[in-house]
Design a protein around this motif. Structure first.
Motif, PDB file in Angstrom:
ATOM      1  N   SER A  28      -4.512  -4.257   0.601  1.00 17.53           N
ATOM      2  CA  SER A  28      -5.393  -3.149   0.966  1.00 17.53           C
ATOM      3  C   SER A  28      -4.735  -1.854   0.511  1.00 17.53           C
ATOM      4  O   SER A  28      -3.724  -1.427   1.064  1.00 17.53           O
ATOM      5  N   ALA A  29      -5.269  -1.252  -0.551  1.00 13.89           N
ATOM      6  CA  ALA A  29      -4.653  -0.043  -1.122  1.00 13.89           C
ATOM      7  C   ALA A  29      -5.704   0.727  -1.890  1.00 13.89           C
ATOM      8  O   ALA A  29      -6.665   0.138  -2.395  1.00 13.89           O
ATOM      9  N   GLY A  30      -5.506   2.025  -1.990  1.00 14.02           N
ATOM     10  CA  GLY A  30      -6.427   2.822  -2.786  1.00 14.02           C
ATOM     11  C   GLY A  30      -7.466   3.496  -1.914  1.00 14.02           C
ATOM     12  O   GLY A  30      -8.066   2.878  -1.047  1.00 14.02           O
ATOM     13  N   MET A  31      -7.630   4.802  -2.151  1.00 13.01           N
ATOM     14  CA  MET A  31      -8.601   5.611  -1.419  1.00 13.01           C
ATOM     15  C   MET A  31      -9.420   6.387  -2.467  1.00 13.01           C
ATOM     16  O   MET A  31      -9.398   6.044  -3.646  1.00 13.01           O
ATOM     17  N   LEU A  41      -0.307  -6.196   7.170  1.00 12.81           N
ATOM     18  CA  LEU A  41       0.908  -5.479   7.571  1.00 12.81           C
ATOM     19  C   LEU A  41       0.967  -4.176   6.784  1.00 12.81           C
ATOM     20  O   LEU A  41       0.948  -4.183   5.545  1.00 12.81           O
ATOM     21  N   GLN A  42       1.041  -3.067   7.502  1.00 17.46           N
ATOM     22  CA  GLN A  42       1.092  -1.769   6.812  1.00 17.46           C
ATOM     23  C   GLN A  42       2.537  -1.414   6.484  1.00 17.46           C
ATOM     24  O   GLN A  42       3.415  -1.461   7.344  1.00 17.46           O
ATOM     25  N   VAL A  43       2.774  -1.062   5.229  1.00 17.92           N
ATOM     26  CA  VAL A  43       4.116  -0.647   4.826  1.00 17.92           C
ATOM     27  C   VAL A  43       4.114   0.840   4.473  1.00 17.92           C
ATOM     28  O   VAL A  43       3.117   1.380   4.001  1.00 17.92           O
ATOM     29  N   ASP A  44       5.228   1.489   4.751  1.00 17.62           N
ATOM     30  CA  ASP A  44       5.385   2.917   4.474  1.00 17.62           C
ATOM     31  C   ASP A  44       6.074   3.057   3.122  1.00 17.62           C
ATOM     32  O   ASP A  44       7.274   2.864   3.005  1.00 17.62           O
ATOM     33  N   LEU A  45       5.303   3.390   2.078  1.00 21.97           N
ATOM     34  CA  LEU A  45       5.862   3.452   0.724  1.00 21.97           C
ATOM     35  C   LEU A  45       6.628   4.741   0.495  1.00 21.97           C
ATOM     36  O   LEU A  45       7.381   4.875  -0.456  1.00 21.97           O
ATOM     37  N   ASP A  46       6.414   5.683   1.368  1.00 23.12           N
ATOM     38  CA  ASP A  46       7.033   6.993   1.278  1.00 23.12           C
ATOM     39  C   ASP A  46       8.500   6.904   1.701  1.00 23.12           C
ATOM     40  O   ASP A  46       9.389   7.461   1.074  1.00 23.12           O
ATOM     41  N   VAL A  85      -0.928  -7.230   2.821  1.00 22.64           N
ATOM     42  CA  VAL A  85      -0.266  -5.960   3.092  1.00 22.64           C
ATOM     43  C   VAL A  85      -1.207  -4.783   2.835  1.00 22.64           C
ATOM     44  O   VAL A  85      -2.175  -4.891   2.086  1.00 22.64           O
ATOM     45  N   MET A  86      -0.886  -3.669   3.463  1.00 19.21           N
ATOM     46  CA  MET A  86      -1.684  -2.459   3.317  1.00 19.21           C
ATOM     47  C   MET A  86      -0.752  -1.262   3.175  1.00 19.21           C
ATOM     48  O   MET A  86       0.345  -1.251   3.727  1.00 19.21           O
ATOM     49  N   ALA A  87      -1.182  -0.246   2.410  1.00 15.06           N
ATOM     50  CA  ALA A  87      -0.412   0.996   2.341  1.00 15.06           C
ATOM     51  C   ALA A  87      -1.303   2.164   1.935  1.00 15.06           C
ATOM     52  O   ALA A  87      -2.393   1.980   1.384  1.00 15.06           O
ATOM     53  N   VAL A  88      -0.801   3.341   2.234  1.00 11.19           N
ATOM     54  CA  VAL A  88      -1.389   4.605   1.786  1.00 11.19           C
ATOM     55  C   VAL A  88      -0.373   5.176   0.795  1.00 11.19           C
ATOM     56  O   VAL A  88       0.822   5.192   1.087  1.00 11.19           O
ATOM     57  N   ALA A  89      -0.835   5.613  -0.379  1.00  6.85           N
ATOM     58  CA  ALA A  89       0.112   6.172  -1.351  1.00  6.85           C
ATOM     59  C   ALA A  89       0.728   7.447  -0.789  1.00  6.85           C
ATOM     60  O   ALA A  89       0.037   8.240  -0.153  1.00  6.85           O
ATOM     61  N   PRO A  90       2.037   7.650  -1.006  1.00  3.87           N
ATOM     62  CA  PRO A  90       2.683   8.871  -0.512  1.00  3.87           C
ATOM     63  C   PRO A  90       2.056  10.099  -1.163  1.00  3.87           C
ATOM     64  O   PRO A  90       1.697  10.064  -2.331  1.00  3.87           O
TER      65      PRO A  90
END
Ligand SMILES: *Cc1c(COP(=O)(O)O)cnc(C)c1O
Length: 239
Positions: A208-211, A135-140, A173-178
């Protein structure tokens, strides 16, 4: 295929693995618990082949058309040797198709997407267990258009939607850092959300996090999957 490109990918892959090892050691974690997923979007299928030759097993793409075209170019043997992760924003009219070839989907953020993926997913292909999803969450929270459940939106409803589909399997869960914010703080929030999801579904214990730019902070915050593109493949060709 160009030898020089293969050499370049080998070196950059080695450097990223080194970063993973150091970050895991700093966090007192086993580096084997951090899966490196190499994001090959915008790069040619020959780079995917080179990466397979270098021992990479996990490849990610973010667009249905590009991903399915690359998969179609691979031989049966090449295809069998890799796990294809879909990490891009999903449209409900494309999701069922993505579920026909992806091995893992990281970007589930709406019940409509859950239903479309479930329709397309073939349990036989996923060894009878259902298509693994995050599940992708919007941390921004600013709804910057990169997808994800917004803070305040019920993550529980999405958890229930996935649980209701026997062709899907919730992994975490998954996210892209703002952009422009401290990734450590964002990933700490993601870790809390991961805990909520795990309370509902104990087997959904992955993050799932980190690029390329923030994999160290993600590993410190418990990431089990990091998605790295440019640090390995170089600057993406313009679209
Ligand atoms: C492109 C992309 C990545 C990789 O980003 P880099 O900064 O090139 O490592 C990771 N996750 C998602 C969702 C992406 O779209």
């Amino acid at each position: 295929m160009s030898e020089e490109r293969t050499r370049e990918l080998r070196e950059r892959l080695g450097a990223v693995k080194e970063r993973i090892s150091r970050a895991a050691a700093a966090a007192a974690r086993d580096p084997a618990d951090v899966r490196l997923v190499v994001v090959t979007k915008y790069f040619p299928v020959d780079d995917v082949r080179r990466l397979l030759g270098l021992g990479v097993k996990d490849i990610a793409e973010n667009k249905d058309q590009e991903a399915s075209a690359k998969v179609a170019e691979l031989s049966t043997e090449e295809r069998a040797g890799l796990r294809l992760h879909f990490v891009g924003q999903l449209q409900s009219n494309k999701a069922a198709h993505v579920a026909t070839y992806a091995d893992v989907v990281h970007s589930v953020d709406r019940p409509k997407i859950v239903r479309a993926l479930a329709r397309g997913a073939d349990r036989a292909r996923c060894a009878g267990r259902g298509l693994p999803v995050f599940l992708q969450v919007d941390l921004d929270g600013s709804d910057a258009g990169r997808g994800g459940v917004l803070p305040g939106e019920p993550l529980a409803a999405l958890v229930d939607a996935v649980r209701a589909e026997p062709t899907l399997e919730l992994r975490g869960v998954m996210a892209v850092a703002p952009r422009g914010a401290d990734p450590a703080a964002a990933f700490a929030r993601l870790q809390e959300l991961a805990q909520q999801v795990r309370e509902a579904v104990p087997s959904a214990d992955q993050i799932s996090a980190g690029m390329s730019g923030d994999l160290e902070q993600a590993i410190a915050a418990g990431a089990t999957h990091i998605r790295v593109g440019s640090a390995i493949l170089g600057t993406r060709p313009s679209h």
